[in-house]
Scaffold this active site. Structure first.
Site, PDB file in Angstrom:
ATOM      1  N   GLU A 128      25.631  38.637 -42.981  1.00  8.68           N
ATOM      2  CA  GLU A 128      24.896  39.802 -42.464  1.00  8.68           C
ATOM      3  C   GLU A 128      25.121  40.887 -43.495  1.00  8.68           C
ATOM      4  O   GLU A 128      26.232  41.396 -43.627  1.00  8.68           O
ATOM      5  CB  GLU A 128      25.489  40.275 -41.131  1.00  8.68           C
ATOM      6  CG  GLU A 128      25.619  39.222 -40.066  1.00  8.68           C
ATOM      7  CD  GLU A 128      24.297  38.782 -39.524  1.00  8.68           C
ATOM      8  OE1 GLU A 128      23.323  39.531 -39.694  1.00  8.68           O
ATOM      9  OE2 GLU A 128      24.234  37.682 -38.980  1.00  8.68           O
TER      10      GLU A 128
ATOM     11  N   CYS B 213      24.392  49.010 -39.795  1.00  7.81           N
ATOM     12  CA  CYS B 213      23.567  48.092 -40.586  1.00  7.81           C
ATOM     13  C   CYS B 213      22.148  48.045 -40.041  1.00  7.81           C
ATOM     14  O   CYS B 213      21.231  47.662 -40.749  1.00  7.81           O
ATOM     15  CB  CYS B 213      24.190  46.707 -40.557  1.00  7.81           C
ATOM     16  SG  CYS B 213      24.565  46.161 -38.898  1.00  7.81           S
TER      17      CYS B 213
HETATM   18  P1  NAP Z   1      31.910  45.051 -48.689  1.00  7.58           P
HETATM   19  O1  NAP Z   1      32.594  45.780 -49.749  1.00  7.58           O
HETATM   20  O2  NAP Z   1      31.036  43.926 -49.047  1.00  7.58           O
HETATM   21  O3  NAP Z   1      33.055  44.583 -47.679  1.00  7.58           O
HETATM   22  C1  NAP Z   1      32.768  43.797 -46.580  1.00  7.58           C
HETATM   23  C2  NAP Z   1      33.977  42.922 -46.259  1.00  7.58           C
HETATM   24  O4  NAP Z   1      34.187  42.028 -47.315  1.00  7.58           O
HETATM   25  C3  NAP Z   1      35.261  43.693 -46.105  1.00  7.58           C
HETATM   26  O5  NAP Z   1      36.051  43.113 -45.113  1.00  7.58           O
HETATM   27  C4  NAP Z   1      35.907  43.533 -47.461  1.00  7.58           C
HETATM   28  O6  NAP Z   1      37.295  43.703 -47.428  1.00  7.58           O
HETATM   29  C5  NAP Z   1      35.537  42.101 -47.745  1.00  7.58           C
HETATM   30  N1  NAP Z   1      35.627  41.740 -49.133  1.00  7.58           N
HETATM   31  C6  NAP Z   1      35.264  42.453 -50.207  1.00  7.58           C
HETATM   32  N2  NAP Z   1      35.502  41.733 -51.313  1.00  7.58           N
HETATM   33  C7  NAP Z   1      36.024  40.563 -50.935  1.00  7.58           C
HETATM   34  C8  NAP Z   1      36.471  39.401 -51.599  1.00  7.58           C
HETATM   35  N3  NAP Z   1      36.441  39.310 -52.921  1.00  7.58           N
HETATM   36  N4  NAP Z   1      36.970  38.394 -50.888  1.00  7.58           N
HETATM   37  C9  NAP Z   1      37.018  38.456 -49.541  1.00  7.58           C
HETATM   38  N5  NAP Z   1      36.602  39.524 -48.849  1.00  7.58           N
HETATM   39  C10 NAP Z   1      36.105  40.559 -49.542  1.00  7.58           C
HETATM   40  O7  NAP Z   1      31.020  45.974 -47.813  1.00  7.58           O
HETATM   41  P2  NAP Z   1      31.318  47.480 -47.408  1.00  7.58           P
HETATM   42  O8  NAP Z   1      30.874  48.331 -48.508  1.00  7.58           O
HETATM   43  O9  NAP Z   1      32.668  47.614 -46.867  1.00  7.58           O
HETATM   44  O10 NAP Z   1      30.302  47.597 -46.205  1.00  7.58           O
HETATM   45  C11 NAP Z   1      29.108  48.290 -46.294  1.00  7.58           C
HETATM   46  C12 NAP Z   1      27.964  47.359 -46.401  1.00  7.58           C
HETATM   47  O11 NAP Z   1      27.989  46.415 -45.357  1.00  7.58           O
HETATM   48  C13 NAP Z   1      26.658  48.077 -46.291  1.00  7.58           C
HETATM   49  O12 NAP Z   1      25.890  47.738 -47.386  1.00  7.58           O
HETATM   50  C14 NAP Z   1      26.018  47.543 -45.024  1.00  7.58           C
HETATM   51  O13 NAP Z   1      24.641  47.341 -45.118  1.00  7.58           O
HETATM   52  C15 NAP Z   1      26.698  46.261 -44.817  1.00  7.58           C
HETATM   53  N6  NAP Z   1      26.814  45.996 -43.398  1.00  7.58           N
HETATM   54  C16 NAP Z   1      26.050  45.036 -42.871  1.00  7.58           C
HETATM   55  C17 NAP Z   1      26.130  44.758 -41.526  1.00  7.58           C
HETATM   56  C18 NAP Z   1      25.282  43.692 -40.918  1.00  7.58           C
HETATM   57  O14 NAP Z   1      25.498  43.320 -39.758  1.00  7.58           O
HETATM   58  N7  NAP Z   1      24.329  43.165 -41.627  1.00  7.58           N
HETATM   59  C19 NAP Z   1      27.003  45.470 -40.720  1.00  7.58           C
HETATM   60  C20 NAP Z   1      27.768  46.456 -41.301  1.00  7.58           C
HETATM   61  C21 NAP Z   1      27.677  46.706 -42.655  1.00  7.58           C
HETATM   62  P3  NAP Z   1      37.987  45.028 -47.993  1.00  7.58           P
HETATM   63  O15 NAP Z   1      37.505  46.153 -47.162  1.00  7.58           O
HETATM   64  O16 NAP Z   1      39.418  44.751 -47.834  1.00  7.58           O
HETATM   65  O17 NAP Z   1      37.536  45.138 -49.417  1.00  7.58           O
END
Ligand code: NAP
Length: 684
Positions: A257, A296
């Site tokens: 997602e 999101c």
């Molecule tokens: P992100 O950086 O991709 O992080 C999402 C998750 O992935 C976090 O738990 C993060 O952990 C983890 N993560 C990052 N790098 C990783 C790796 N190398 N290995 C394993 N896990 C890893 O996203 P964000 O910036 O926090 O979130 C914002 C984005 O999420 C926005 O673009 C939004 O559109 C999207 N979003 C989508 C939805 C949906 O339902 N489609 C819902 C909410 C948000 P850490 O925090 O520890 O880095």
């Protein structure tokens, strides 16, 4: 010194090595906790889930797991005050926290109810009816679902630390699969608190839930084909993780997602002065500001008829001007802070990018009033509205996601253009259409549905009860194509099946009946020696069969039934007219007369363990019944579902009505409630 968040591994709370990263409050920038998972053995964590958690969960039936979710939901409800108190530090207002905390807990309740109502009290879930694959029916096939034997790895986004965990956990546990939850670091302290309470409740069996606060180390290196990953976050991270060599080599199921530039389209009929125009302004304002736009599903693109785009900008600017920004704990605040200062800087940069192709028409300033908080310390951001005059040729408005209270008005000239603009988002989680013209609604929905996981059409008739553009519901699928990640979560039982394997099983009807606990045509049918209605739930066996005496249907019966019920449809009352009908040779018996006579043939009238008939399923009239025909019924115990703690179980009977030539004239499942031994002993 702030608290170090714990990791729940192998059913114990373990601190990661070192000091970890400091997590700060979104409201005042003060440290809240530190986070590290360094030093954990991720292979051990996976194996514990697979061997202990999975084995424990698979001992339970779907109904028992449903009961477990209900108990957990009730327990969390009792502790929700604590969650609300801590939630403020994430920047959430009370309303935002309600979505996260109450919304998350209600997902457990919904899955508990659905599991007990829509799944069997068993360990195997049957996928539809058997498939006919042989001429004589001695070799047949049934699709079944069984739980995957691995772990479900849940990687969650920062915006909903409770809901994000629970919406994935509920279907996973109901499927009988253990979860390893990895919350986003910035708000992990709230997830950790909730997991501490879940763990203290002792409601989940050992190994069913583990928590990693911090990085996932080498976890991915140990994955196998029975594990699943459900990821929520940015598209970049999803792509990176999806390309992990183990994910590819082991075909690990990966649901993503990700980003989404959701749109809402205002119909051409919804001009200023109509209820729909006002509803649109309300909906967009709410979506831009609830959770400070960090949803999101929030509306990022406002698609409005060109001739009233100016009115939309004006009305939205007025509504956004009434939004009070500040300390989310204050009653005078409508919109809290973004999750962190880093996040705020990120949104600021994205607005700059957008403003190359769109004009900021409201907000976009660092100079605004903040209620009851220090604007320099908290991660506050002013709601910002942009207007793009040439949206058909603009790139950034359809591709840049500012994950905050930011949205852009995109004018359209005609419906085709509105559809094209919506599609330019290249795949969204949620879309909406606000119109009171159902022809417009159909055109827009059919034109854009392929690019959406969920669509809501709002008008004056449903607005009061509408759950809104941005609210994912456990009953409905959440996910979307393309940019949104191509995944699907929830959607009721559909979401449970993501954690199970579908297998086509072929064999004899007898074998498949034994495997699925549902009688299949061609399997053994036996005379139980007594009328099956004299047997309690426990005494009944699948395959217990009653073959009744026969009864002739007379012309008087048909006449009487027509007059008695008032169903004087010509096929039952007018010989000549009936004969003109291509299906009949003359007057025929009513279908419901056949069903009624069948009941008269198969019931055992005396007081007994069968408590009630609560319906029929799949009723089909296969052939006409003429007067002079003779009917007979074969009633076979097909499936039993115990309703724990109620004193009864549901029994489904395969019912086949045949005529004097042995041809099937009606076929259906009769649904009854039958007393358990214990209940029957107490009343008999
Ligand atoms: P992100 O950086 O991709 O992080 C999402 C998750 O992935 C976090 O738990 C993060 O952990 C983890 N993560 C990052 N790098 C990783 C790796 N190398 N290995 C394993 N896990 C890893 O996203 P964000 O910036 O926090 O979130 C914002 C984005 O999420 C926005 O673009 C939004 O559109 C999207 N979003 C989508 C939805 C949906 O339902 N489609 C819902 C909410 C948000 P850490 O925090 O520890 O880095």
């Amino acid at each position: 010194m702030q608290t170090k968040l714990g990791n729940l591994v192998l059913d114990r709370w373990v601190d990661g090595d070192g000091d970890g990263n400091v997590l700060t409050s979104a409201v005042d920038g003060e440290p809240v906790a530190s986070i590290t998972s360094a030093g954990l053995d991720f292979n051990d964590i996976l194996n514990h889930a697979r061997t202990t958690g999975g084995a424990n969960l698979r001992k339970l039936t779907f109904h028992e797991r449903g009961e477990m979710l209900k108990a957990l939901a009730k327990y969390l409800m009792e502790h929700k005050k604590e969650f609300y108190a801590l939630s403020t530090a994430t920047g959430a207002t009370r309303g935002d926290s309600w979505v996260d905390i109450d919304g998350g807990i209600s997902t457990l309740f919904v899955y508990s109810g659905k599991g007990r109502r829509e799944m069997p009290n068993d360990h195997v879930y049957l996928d539809g009816p058997p498939e006919q694959i042989s001429k004589n029916g001695t070799f047949t096939a049934q699709h079944i679902f069984t739980p995957k034997l691995g772990a479900a790895i849940h990687i969650n986004a920062f915006n909903f630390p409770c809901w994000g965990m629970l919406e994935k956990l509920a279907p996973t546990l109901l499927a009988g699969v253990p979860a390893i939850v990895k919350p986003a670091s910035s708000t992990a302290y709230l997830t950790e608190l909730m997991v501490r309470r879940i763990n203290a409740s002792d409601i989940l069996p050992d190994g069913a839930l583990q928590l990693i606060c911090g990085g996932v180390g080498d976890l991915f290196d140990h994955l196998n084909c029975q594990d699943t990953i459900a990821f929520t976050g940015s598209k970049n991270t999803a792509e990176f993780l999806q390309q992990h060599s183990k994910v590819i080599a082991e075909s690990v199921a990966f649901t993503a997602e990700t980003d989404s530039l959701n749109s809402s389209i205002l119909g051409p009929d919804a001009i200023p002065g109509t209820p729909e125009f006002d509803l649109f302004i309300q909906e967009v304002t709410r979506e831009m500001t609830s959770k400070a736009g960090q949803k999101c599903t929030a509306i990022r693109r406002i698609i409005a008829p060109a001739e009233i785009a100016g009115d939309v900008v004006e009305a939205l600017s007025t509504a956004l001007g009434n939004i009070r920004i500040g300390n989310p704990a204050s009653k005078d605040v409508d919109m809290g802070a973004l999750a962190s200062q880093g996040q705020r800087d990120e949104v600021r940069d994205r607005v700059k990018e957008l403003s190359h192709e769109a004009n900021v028409v409201y907000g976009g300033s660092d100079n605004f009033d903040v209620v009851d908080a220090d604007a320099n310390k908290g991660a506050f951001f002013m709601p910002t509205l942009l207007h793009c005059e040439k949206p058909m040729t603009s790139k950034s408005v359809h591709a840049v996601e500012a994950f905050g209270p930011v949205s852009t008005v995109l004018p359209y000239e005609n419906l085709d253009e509105a559809i094209e603009l919506s599609r330019l988002g290249e795949g969204s989680l949620a879309g909406s259409v606000v119109t009171n013209d159902n022809a417009v609604a159909r055109e827009l929905v059919l034109g854009t549905a392929a690019y959406h996981g969920r669509m809501v059409v709002i008008n004056r008739h449903c607005a009061a009860e509408s759950t809104g553009h941005g609210s994912p519901l456990p009953h409905l699928i959440h996910g979307g194509p393309g940019r949104a990640g191509g995944g699907e979560e929830m959607g009721g039982i559909r979401g449970v099946l993501h954690y199970m394997q579908r297998t086509a099983v072929q064999g004899s009807p007898e074998t498949l009946t034994a495997i699925g606990h549902r009688w299949i045509k061609g399997a053994d049918q036996h005379d139980p020696g007594v009328h099956p209605f004299r047997k309690t739930f426990e005494q009944l066996e699948i395959g217990d069969t009653l073959t009744t005496d026969s009864r002739e249907v007379t012309l008087e019966d048909i006449q009487h039934f027509a007059e008695f019920t008032g169903d004087t449809f010509y096929a039952h009352t007018d010989e000549e007219a009936a004969a003109k009908n291509p299906f009949f040779d003359g007057r025929v018996a009513h279908g419901y007369l056949i069903v009624s006579f069948a009941a008269g043939l198969f019931v055992d009238p005396d007081f007994g363990p069968v408590l009630a008939n609560y319906g029929v399923d799949d009723l089909r009239f296969a052939q006409p019944v003429n007067y002079g025909d003779t009917l007979k019924v074969r009633l076979c115990c097909k499936q039993k579902t115990l309703r724990a703690e109620t004193g009864y179980g549901e029994v489904r009977w395969d019912s086949e009505v045949t005529n004097q030539d042995g041809d099937v004239v009606a076929q259906y499942d009769v649904l009854t409630m039958v007393a358990t031994d214990e209940h029957w002993a107490s009343v008999d």
